[in-house]
Design a protein around this motif. Sequence first.
Motif: not given
Length: 83
Positions: A37-45, A72-80
Amino acid sequence: MQRKPVDEQAWQPWVSAVAASVGIDPLAVSIPAIHEVTSAVSHSRTRPMGPVAAHIWGLARGMHPQVDPDVLRRAIIDAAEQQ
């Protein structure tokens, strides 16, 4: 440069102690999922949003215990990635 693998076993005593200090089951803590989660969001945001995403995921898990944490994890990554 390739990252060194995370040694989850070395972190487990600390994770267990922190989880116990706030009354949660340490087995509910998935280090790989948190890192995803943190890696995906950090890289996309932006990097500072990674911990925010992990916090949101934790809140969602607490408020919706019936929902699969991976959903839930996938939803957060997708949203980011879409924002």
